[in-house]
Design an enzyme around this catalytic site. Sequence first.
Site: not given
Lengths: 534, 534
Positions: B331-333
Site C-alpha cells: 500500500d501507499e507507495v
Amino acid sequence: MWRLRAALCAGLLLMIRSCLAQEGAWWPNRGDPQRLWTGEDLSAMKPGDSPYGALWPRPRSVQISDDFLYLSPARFSIVHGSSSTAGPSCNLLQDAFNRYYKYIFGDSKWQESENRPLGELQLLQVVIISPDSDCNAYPSISSDESSLETFSQLVYQDDIGLFLINKTLISDAPRFGHRGVLLDSSRHFLPKKILFRNLDAMAFNKMNVFHWHIVDDQSFPYESAAFPALSKKGAYRQYTHVYTQDDVREVIEFARLRGIRVVPEFDSPGHTQSWGEGQPSLLTPCYTGEQLSGSYGPINPIKNETYTFITKFFQEVANVFPDHYIHLGGDEVDFSCWRSNPDITKFMADHGFGTDYSKLESYYMQLLLEIITSVKKGYMVWQEVFDNHDKLTPDTVVEVWKEKNYQNEMAAVTAAGFQTILSAPWYLNRISYGQDWIQIYKVEPSNFNGTEAQKKLVIGGEACLWGEFVDATNIMPRLWPRASAVAERLWSNQQVTSIEDAYNRLVKHRCNMVKRGIPAEPLYVGFCDHEGHL
Amino acid sequence: MWRLRAALCAGLLLMIRSCLAQEGAWWPNRGDPQRLWTGEDLSAMKPGDSPYGALWPRPRSVQISDDFLYLSPARFSIVHGSSSTAGPSCNLLQDAFNRYYKYIFGDSKWQESENRPLGELQLLQVVIISPDSDCNAYPSISSDESSLETFSQLVYQDDIGLFLINKTLISDAPRFGHRGVLLDSSRHFLPKKILFRNLDAMAFNKMNVFHWHIVDDQSFPYESAAFPALSKKGAYRQYTHVYTQDDVREVIEFARLRGIRVVPEFDSPGHTQSWGEGQPSLLTPCYTGEQLSGSYGPINPIKNETYTFITKFFQEVANVFPDHYIHLGGDEVDFSCWRSNPDITKFMADHGFGTDYSKLESYYMQLLLEIITSVKKGYMVWQEVFDNHDKLTPDTVVEVWKEKNYQNEMAAVTAAGFQTILSAPWYLNRISYGQDWIQIYKVEPSNFNGTEAQKKLVIGGEACLWGEFVDATNIMPRLWPRASAVAERLWSNQQVTSIEDAYNRLVKHRCNMVKRGIPAEPLYVGFCDHEGHL
C-alpha cells in the site's frame, strides 16, 4: 570524590521559588569527551530536545547548564536544611522525601561511578522559609507552592545507567492558584485506587485542586453518616460502589500529602435523581395532566423539609471535607417537571414569580447559599448561578463551563467582581482523532475583554472529565497527558506558547509518568524506554 | 440432588453447532417463588435484558428457556465425551478446560445450594466429531469453529452467589471465516503481554485472525535470525523493544490454543524506512537535483541484491509463521524518491515504463509474489496491489481499506474472482465522541453491487488499530469493546441488526471481559459488579 550541597528553597508545603545552588563542584566542560558516554548528546532522538529538558510544567525561569553532577542511589539523601522552619516531625515532608527518592531512582538497574572524574551530588537540602509551615494543615488557594517534583524532573539516566543532573538555576511560582481536575464518580463509579492514581498524576503535573463531582443523577456513591439511605439506595451497589467516610478521609489525606485540595461537588437542585432513591420526598413529583406521572424532577424547593434535609446534609459535608470551598453545582436545571406540578404553580403565583422558573431556582439557591455561609464555608458554583443574578458572597468562585462565547462570560463574571475559573474549553471527556492536546494547550484564560483588575480575578481553570464514557478501564489514558496541557497553561508564564517546545518536553514528561505507574497515552509515534504495562 | 449430563457437540478445535442438552432435571416453573431469590428478575437493571442473555456474538440459533440448573464449583467438571475423537492427550482442549473453568467461576465468593430443590449441572461433555481433530495443528481459514466461550457466557451468578445456567439449545457457526484484528507494533512497540491480552479478548469475541502488522517505517521490532541487524538498528531499542524468535513462537502458540491464526504483515516496497537502518543498500537513495539528498525512499526495485535479500528474508518468515498466508502490504507507495533517482529513470526507460511508476511498483510486487509462491505460501495484499493489475494467484486475499467508495472496490475485487476482506469502515484507531460502536456495528460487508457468487468471495473483515496514537497504556480500552461490534457483524446472521438488543448484550459482555482482565471501556453510563482495576 567531591561533596556537594544543594539548597532547595521552598515555601509552605513544598515550596516557593525553589532554587538549586551548588558549591565546590568539578564541572566537566562542554565538549568534554566524557559527555559522549553520558548519553547527553541526544540529538539523534526524535522528537527534538528542549532547552528545558523534561520539565513540565515549565518553571518561571530556568537556566540549565551543560555541567552536570552524578547522583549515587546509595549515598544521595534529601534532608531538611539547617535554616528550615520544618524538620523531621513534618510527616508531609518525610513522605515526600521517600516518595521522590523512589521516583528519582526507581527500580531500574543503576551504576556507580567510582572511577569517573565526575562531581557528585550527595545532598538535597529542603529549606522551608514560610513562618507558618504547619505540616498538618490543608492546602488552600493561597498556599505558596512548588515541589520536589521539579528536582526529580531534572534527574536523568545515561546509557550506562548513571543518574545525572545538570547544574540548574530555577526560580518558580505558578501563574494561577487554582489548577484543577474534575472527576465524575457518578456516571461511573471510580474505585479509590483510581482516585489515588489520579492524585499522583496531578502532583506530577503540579495541579492542586481535585474537584470531586461525587454524585449526580446516575448514582450516589457518597456514604453519608446522617443519611445512609442515600448511598444504600442511590449508589449503583451499596457495598462495592460507595465511598465510606473512611474512604473519603483517605482520599483527602492522600491529596493533602501532595499539596492538593479536595473540593467536593454536591450539585443541586438539578442533577439529583439519585438523591431521590434514598430521600424520596426530596424531589419534585412530576405530573402528566392532573395525574402524578411517577417520575421526579429537581429538588422540591417549596417544602420546608427540603431545607431541613439540606441543612443537615451540608453540615455533614462541611465537616467531612476540610477545604474552605464546597462546589454547589447549580447547573442545567430542567423546569419541565416544576411546570407540571400544581403545588409549584401555586407557590410561584404566591411569590409573584410569574412563569419565570429561574426565579424559583434562585429562591432555592439563595437559601442554599445562606446555609453554606452559616456553616462557615465558601462556595464554587457553575455559571448559571451567576447568570441568574443570585446574591453571592464576595469570595464565590464562578466556574465558566459553557463553550459558546465563554470569553463573554469570563468578562461578565469578572466585571461583576467575582473570581472565576475556566473549564469551558477543557472538557476533556470530548475526544477527537489526532493530537488534540494542541488545542487544549493553546487556550489562554485571560483572552477576553476586560481590565487588568478583571484579569486578576481569573484564578485558574479545570480539566473536566465527565464520566459518561470513562471508568477505571480507560480514565487514566483518556485524561493524561491531555490534562498536562492544561497544567502547563495554568502554571507557566503566558509567554510559554511554543507547541514544538511543549511537544519535546511533553513526550519526555509522558514517559516519566508512565515510568511512575501512570498509564498516560502517547502523543504520537515513538516509544518510552520503560513501556507502560497494564 | 439430581445429577445431570450435558453434551456440548463440537467440531474441529472447539466446536461446530454446539448444543447443550439436559436429561432428568427438576425444573422450577416460571413464576416459582424460587426465582425471586435467584436474581433472575433483572427488570430493574438498566440497560434492559436481551432474550439472548450476555451471548456475544449472537449464535445462529438460540433458545434460552426459563428453566435453570445450578453449578457447584466443587463438583462441576468439563470432560471429553465418550464418543469424542479427542481425549486427554489433546493439550489444546485440556488448556481450554482449565481456562474456562476459571472464567466461569473466577475468584468470586460462591455459594453451594445444598438445601435448595434445584437441579444441578455437574458435567459438561465436550464431543469433538471431526475426523481430523489434530490437537497440534494450526487453525486455518477452513477450520470449523465454535467454543466453550458460548457455554461460559451462559453461566451467571445470582445475588447470593449461586452459579446458574438456563436450559438452552444452541446451534451455531460463524457467517464469515476471517474475523480479524490488526495491531501495529511499529508505530509503538507493543509488549508481548499486551499481545497475549489482546488474543484473549479476541477469543472472548470469537475472532480468529491476528493480523500482525509487525514492522513499518517507524521501527523494525522483528528480530530476524538471518538479518539480525534489521532489529538491532531498526527497532526503537535493540533489547527491550524487539520480538525475539522465541517471543514470536510464544505468540503463535498462545493464539493457536485459542483457535486464532497469526498472519504476519511485512509491508513493502513502501513503509520500509526502518528496514534501511540495518540493510542500508535495500532502499532507494533519493536525489535533490543531481545530488544525493541523504534520505531514502521505498525498497529499490532495480537491484538484484534486493531480490536476494527479499528471497532469504521471506524464506525465514515462511518458516517462522506457520499460517498459510503472509500479508505483503503493497500500500501507499510514494513515487517521489523513485522519480528523483537517475538510475531508476534509466531503468524505467529501458523497460518501457514511460513515467508510469505504478508499473515499476508492479514489477517489484510481481517478483515478490513469485518468491512467496516459491516458498509455498499464499498471500494477502492491500487493495493497491489488485488495483495495479498485478498477476495474483487465485487464493490471494485482497484487503479493502480505502474508505472512499469501498463498496465499489469490493465489487471490483470480487468481480475479478478474488477473495476479499473488508477493513475500510473498521479503522478503529479513528475515534469520535460518543457511542461510535453503533456505526461500526451497522456496517454490512455484503452491501455492494454484485452477484451471489461475488458475495461468497467476501470471506470476512478486520478491525484495524493503527498505532500512531496507541501503545500499552491505552490500546486495550481503545480497541475493546468497539472491536466486539465487528466481531458480531462477522459472526452472526445478516439479520442480527437490532442496536437495542446489541446494546443490552454488549453491556453485559463488556463487563464479562472486564471481569476476565480485559480493560474494555464502557459503552455509556452504568457499572459492572466487578469494576476494572488497572
